[in-house]
Write a protein that holds these residues in place. Structure first.
Motif, PDB file in Angstrom:
ATOM      1  N   GLU A 101      -4.643   4.393  -5.415  1.00  0.00           N
ATOM      2  CA  GLU A 101      -5.912   4.755  -4.735  1.00  0.00           C
ATOM      3  C   GLU A 101      -5.630   6.393  -4.327  1.00  0.00           C
ATOM      4  O   GLU A 101      -4.407   6.935  -4.754  1.00  0.00           O
ATOM      5  CB  GLU A 101      -6.268   4.184  -3.516  1.00  0.00           C
ATOM      6  N   GLY A 102      -6.447   6.867  -3.559  1.00  0.00           N
ATOM      7  CA  GLY A 102      -6.310   8.422  -3.266  1.00  0.00           C
ATOM      8  C   GLY A 102      -6.564   9.330  -4.334  1.00  0.00           C
ATOM      9  O   GLY A 102      -7.604   9.767  -4.688  1.00  0.00           O
ATOM     10  N   ASN A 157     -10.311   6.198  -0.502  1.00  0.00           N
ATOM     11  CA  ASN A 157      -9.779   4.908  -0.168  1.00  0.00           C
ATOM     12  C   ASN A 157     -10.398   3.781  -0.784  1.00  0.00           C
ATOM     13  O   ASN A 157     -10.145   2.362  -0.606  1.00  0.00           O
ATOM     14  CB  ASN A 157      -9.659   4.546   1.482  1.00  0.00           C
ATOM     15  N   GLU A 179      -2.301  -0.074  -5.362  1.00  0.00           N
ATOM     16  CA  GLU A 179      -3.425  -1.043  -5.069  1.00  0.00           C
ATOM     17  C   GLU A 179      -3.234  -2.388  -5.996  1.00  0.00           C
ATOM     18  O   GLU A 179      -3.185  -3.486  -5.763  1.00  0.00           O
ATOM     19  CB  GLU A 179      -4.648  -0.332  -4.638  1.00  0.00           C
ATOM     20  N   ASP A 183       0.744  -1.128   0.017  1.00  0.00           N
ATOM     21  CA  ASP A 183      -0.142   0.076   0.083  1.00  0.00           C
ATOM     22  C   ASP A 183       0.830   1.225  -0.061  1.00  0.00           C
ATOM     23  O   ASP A 183       0.217   2.200  -0.374  1.00  0.00           O
ATOM     24  CB  ASP A 183      -1.030   0.203   1.242  1.00  0.00           C
ATOM     25  N   GLU A 184       2.160   1.160   0.164  1.00  0.00           N
ATOM     26  CA  GLU A 184       3.044   2.223   0.599  1.00  0.00           C
ATOM     27  C   GLU A 184       3.978   2.528  -0.686  1.00  0.00           C
ATOM     28  O   GLU A 184       5.042   3.291  -0.361  1.00  0.00           O
ATOM     29  CB  GLU A 184       3.701   2.357   1.756  1.00  0.00           C
ATOM     30  N   ASP A 205      -0.398   5.587  -2.742  1.00  0.00           N
ATOM     31  CA  ASP A 205      -1.252   4.445  -2.075  1.00  0.00           C
ATOM     32  C   ASP A 205      -1.713   3.349  -3.460  1.00  0.00           C
ATOM     33  O   ASP A 205      -2.352   3.566  -4.066  1.00  0.00           O
ATOM     34  CB  ASP A 205      -2.623   5.063  -1.783  1.00  0.00           C
ATOM     35  N   TRP A 219       0.797  11.066   0.212  1.00  0.00           N
ATOM     36  CA  TRP A 219      -0.787  10.791   0.002  1.00  0.00           C
ATOM     37  C   TRP A 219      -0.829  10.483  -1.415  1.00  0.00           C
ATOM     38  O   TRP A 219      -1.999  10.387  -2.096  1.00  0.00           O
ATOM     39  CB  TRP A 219      -1.466  12.334   0.092  1.00  0.00           C
TER      40      TRP A 219
END
Length: 312
Positions: free
Chosen positions: A130-131, A164, A115, A73-74, A113, A110
């Motif tokens: 995402e985001g 999200n 996915e 996710d990061e 993200d 931010w």
């Protein structure tokens, strides 16, 4: 979650490696199952090359190079040497990197993200975010090679039900190219009607599962051109945690139509399945796939890799 897996997590957290687990119910299962589980592993790495190994969100497998890619996710990309037969024969870390822009600069927190993950048609890996929804092609070194313009409904974060709950699932189709599904249907759509989007603008629909808060977390292309879809339903710890694998019949489904689907298995925690937060899928051979869970960087959750064959 069962007591034994919790004890195993405690004693193995100090060690890195690949450990055997069993998420299947004890005793006889009265459910007709369209998959055969071949192998089950718990990945207990704390970090790989100094990069935290947690919160995995998707997988991609290169059968020629025998490489299994994992995205977190990061914005962390992990590469494993992996071989599959009737079991997982080999699963060994090769490297880890953080994804960057073309100039090598890091993405802001931010905006990283990550996915969805799949192989590019001519090398590299495609990654969805995402985001701030976006799609890019990245090299194995983590550096972005190309950006793609998303279909109009997917471009603006305001179109999604939540920042999200956006570009969660990604796969590459030999006929339609990159396909994407948002975790939850867009605001403009019925909450139980999911949409498959292609970069060219084509779209198809399928029904989300009836369980509360059912979310599409991964998709993969099957041998026959249809889609394998992974859905997750979780409301709270008192309600069942349900993981569904189903086949969506994209072949023969007209654009903008509701495609037929068939449930292959429902893994229900209230029926003995020791499931976790499964979020990623990859095809590794004929009718054979792996799925991975996101541990949410939480001591009480696990990174599970389940190897299975579709037998429907």
């Amino acid at each position: 979650m069962r007591l034994i897996p919790l004890i195993c997590i405690f004693f193995t957290s100090l060690y890195a490696g690949v450990l055997s687990v069993d998420i299947t119910p004890r005793g006889k299962c009265d459910q007709k199952i369209g998959i055969k589980i071949l192998d089950q592993k718990y990945l207990s790495y704390k970090n790989i090359e100094g990069i935290d190994f947690s919160e995995l969100s998707d997988l991609a497998y290169d059968p020629k190079e025998k490489k299994l890619f994992m995205i977190s996710d990061e914005g962390r990309l992990f590469t494993f040497h992996a071989r599959f037969s009737d079991k997982i024969d080999l699963l060994k870390p090769l490297g880890a990197t953080r994804i960057t822009k073309e100039n090598g600069k890091k993405f802001k927190k931010w905006r990283r993200d990550t996915e969805g993950l799949c192989l590019g048609s001519r090398g590299g890996v495609l990654i969805s975010f995402e985001g701030e929804p976006k799609l890019g092609l990245f090299g194995e070194d983590g550096k972005r090679i190309k950006k793609y313009r998303l279909p109009k409904p997917l471009r603006e974060a305001k179109n999604y039900r939540s920042k999200n709950k956006s570009l969660e699932a990604l796969a590459y189709h030999p006929k339609y190219g990159a396909l994407m599904v948002a975790e939850w249907p867009l605001k403009s759509d019925h909450k139980k009607q999911q949409t498959i989007y292609s970069l060219s603008g084509k779209s198809w629909h399928f029904k989300a599962e009836p369980e509360a808060r059912s979310a599409t977390t991964a998709i993969e292309v099957m041998d026959d051109g249809n889609l394998l879809v992974l859905e997750r339903s979780f409301t709270d710890f008192l309600d069942p945690f349900v993981i569904t694998l189903k086949k969506v019949y994209l072949a023969g489904c007209k654009e903008n139509s509701l495609c037929q689907s068939k449930v292959l298995i429902k893994m229900d925690s209230h029926k003995g399945w020791d499931v976790d937060n499964f979020e990623g899928l990859a095809r590794v051979g004929k009718k054979r796939f792996v799925m991975v869970s996101d541990d949410n960087d939480n001591f009480f959750q696990r990174t599970l890799l389940i190897y299975f064959e579709v037998i429907e």
